[in-house]
Write an enzyme that holds these catalytic residues in place. Structure first.
Site, PDB file in Angstrom:
ATOM      1  N   LYS A  37      43.556  39.833  41.983  1.00  0.00           N
ATOM      2  CA  LYS A  37      42.322  39.629  41.219  1.00  0.00           C
ATOM      3  C   LYS A  37      41.182  38.968  42.001  1.00  0.00           C
ATOM      4  CE  LYS A  37      42.588  41.392  38.088  1.00  0.00           C
ATOM      5  NZ  LYS A  37      42.622  42.902  38.123  1.00  0.00           N
ATOM      6  N   HIS A  99      49.276  42.246  48.616  1.00  0.00           N
ATOM      7  CA  HIS A  99      49.008  40.921  48.040  1.00  0.00           C
ATOM      8  C   HIS A  99      49.952  39.890  48.659  1.00  0.00           C
ATOM      9  CE1 HIS A  99      46.158  42.280  45.159  1.00  0.00           C
ATOM     10  NE2 HIS A  99      46.996  42.820  44.300  1.00  0.00           N
ATOM     11  N   SER A 129      40.397  35.822  35.836  1.00  0.00           N
ATOM     12  CA  SER A 129      40.588  37.263  35.986  1.00  0.00           C
ATOM     13  C   SER A 129      42.076  37.614  35.906  1.00  0.00           C
ATOM     14  CB  SER A 129      39.999  37.700  37.332  1.00  0.00           C
ATOM     15  OG  SER A 129      40.064  39.090  37.462  1.00  0.00           O
TER      16      SER A 129
HETATM   17  P1  A3P Z   1      36.906  40.058  36.608  1.00  0.00           P
HETATM   18  O1  A3P Z   1      38.203  40.143  35.871  1.00  0.00           O
HETATM   19  O2  A3P Z   1      36.459  38.648  36.815  1.00  0.00           O
HETATM   20  O3  A3P Z   1      35.839  40.924  36.061  1.00  0.00           O
HETATM   21  P2  A3P Z   1      41.324  43.152  41.883  1.00  0.00           P
HETATM   22  O4  A3P Z   1      40.733  44.449  42.303  1.00  0.00           O
HETATM   23  O5  A3P Z   1      41.796  42.299  43.015  1.00  0.00           O
HETATM   24  O6  A3P Z   1      42.349  43.367  40.821  1.00  0.00           O
HETATM   25  O7  A3P Z   1      40.145  42.285  41.247  1.00  0.00           O
HETATM   26  C1  A3P Z   1      39.564  42.615  40.022  1.00  0.00           C
HETATM   27  C2  A3P Z   1      38.352  41.749  39.806  1.00  0.00           C
HETATM   28  O8  A3P Z   1      37.310  42.190  40.694  1.00  0.00           O
HETATM   29  C3  A3P Z   1      37.815  41.871  38.391  1.00  0.00           C
HETATM   30  O9  A3P Z   1      37.192  40.606  38.118  1.00  0.00           O
HETATM   31  C4  A3P Z   1      36.788  42.980  38.584  1.00  0.00           C
HETATM   32  O10 A3P Z   1      35.818  43.054  37.569  1.00  0.00           O
HETATM   33  C5  A3P Z   1      36.172  42.533  39.920  1.00  0.00           C
HETATM   34  N1  A3P Z   1      35.431  43.612  40.558  1.00  0.00           N
HETATM   35  C6  A3P Z   1      35.857  44.866  40.836  1.00  0.00           C
HETATM   36  N2  A3P Z   1      34.841  45.592  41.344  1.00  0.00           N
HETATM   37  C7  A3P Z   1      33.757  44.788  41.372  1.00  0.00           C
HETATM   38  C8  A3P Z   1      32.383  44.978  41.755  1.00  0.00           C
HETATM   39  N3  A3P Z   1      31.959  46.133  42.199  1.00  0.00           N
HETATM   40  N4  A3P Z   1      31.551  43.931  41.638  1.00  0.00           N
HETATM   41  C9  A3P Z   1      31.973  42.737  41.170  1.00  0.00           C
HETATM   42  N5  A3P Z   1      33.254  42.511  40.778  1.00  0.00           N
HETATM   43  C10 A3P Z   1      34.132  43.521  40.873  1.00  0.00           C
END
Ligand code: A3P
Length: 285
Positions: A37, A99, A129
């Site tokens: 996340k 991860h 998140s």
């Molecule tokens: P939130 O839950 O705070 O919105 P991962 O890919 O490691 O699972 O992380 C997911 C997190 O990255 C989520 O955070 C998601 O919304 C955010 N995320 C993914 N793409 C993004 C983007 N283009 N800009 C900002 N945040 C992004």
């Protein structure tokens, strides 16, 4: 969840362990490493566009990002394992996601001197998140309520272990392994263009201004949320009625979740756990 080499894990990430540990990395592999996340999908998509954005329309329109970029340690039901997917990738370079905490990364990545991009996110937003992710992802352990979740987070009992050790372990590695670029989610939000430039110079790519502008547009939160290849809607074990994968994409959303008392407790634990490391995070920008 159980203890695996000192890290809380589920079987999805340990059942294929022998093959993970013996995975043969190549010198031109790019490993994308993150705590869950931290913005893995975001940085993955940026890298995918930097390498393959121009030359393969089919890849961009019909292959979800999790098919293009194998999740190394994943071993789940009828899906191919991460190691199989990586071994069968037709692309060069191969982009591979993990991860794993730094001490569990297969040794061939170090031996081959592969490039590694680590993306870290401040603990508070990362925890928020992760909480919503555990609610909507039926493969993850039930998070309980928000307060139980952050108590667990502070104890480091989430899948993939303590956030504190993860970000600081990779930070220490950077001091001795020059092929590691350590990025921050907050910097990506603040100035995506600057970070894309840093990435492309680390990777030795010569991307034109036009290409970079196209990438920056494509990787904006709203664009990725609309894009079925990046928003994970195709994964059957995620319940988007509970929470979307592309949820908020903000720095500072933690303020909508932490009570004053929770924040004080979190700061106290943070000070203790992070007292030996020099890595610094921003919880707002
Ligand atoms: P939130 O839950 O705070 O919105 P991962 O890919 O490691 O699972 O992380 C997911 C997190 O990255 C989520 O955070 C998601 O919304 C955010 N995320 C993914 N793409 C993004 C983007 N283009 N800009 C900002 N945040 C992004």
């Amino acid at each position: 969840m159980f203890d695996f080499e000192g890290i809380s894990m589920t079987r999805c990430f340990t059942d294929n362990w022998e093959k993970v540990q013996n995975f043969q990395a190549r010198p031109d592999d790019i490993l994308i490493a993150t705590y869950p996340k931290a913005g893995t999908t975001w940085v993955s998509y940026i890298l995918d566009l930097l390498y393959f954005g121009n030359d393969d329309l089919e890849r961009q329109t019909s292959q979800p990002i999790y098919m293009r970029i194998p999740f190394l340690e994943l071993c789940f039901q009828e899906f191919s394992t991460g190691t199989e997917m990586a071994d069968n990738l037709p692309t060069s370079p191969r982009l591979i996601k993990t991860h794993l905490p730094v001490q569990l990364v297969p040794k061939s990545f170090w031996e081959q001197n592969s490039r590694i991009v680590y993306l870290a996110r401040n603990a508070k937003d990362n925890a928020v998140s992760y909480f919503h992710f555990d609610r909507m992802n039926m493969v993850q352990p039930e998070p309980g309520d928000w307060n139980s979740f952050i108590q667990k987070f502070m104890k480091g009992k989430n899948v993939f272990g303590p956030w504190y050790d993860h970000v600081s372990g990779w930070w220490e590695k950077k001091q001795t392994y020059p092929n590691l670029l350590y990025l921050f989610y907050e910097d990506l939000v603040e100035d995506t263009g600057r970070e894309v430039e840093r990435l492309s110079s680390f990777l030795g790519l010569s991307t034109s201004v036009e290409e970079r502008e196209k990438i920056i547009k494509g990787v904006q939160f709203d664009a990725m949320k609309q894009n079925n290849m990046t928003n994970h809607v195709t994964l059957p074990f995620m319940d988007f009625k509970i929470s979307p994968f592309m949820r908020k994409g903000k720095v500072g959303d933690w303020k909508c979740h932490f009570t004053v008392a929770q924040n004080e407790q979190f700061d106290e634990v943070y000070k203790q756990k992070m007292k030996k490391t020099t890595v610094r995070f921003r919880t707002e920008i």
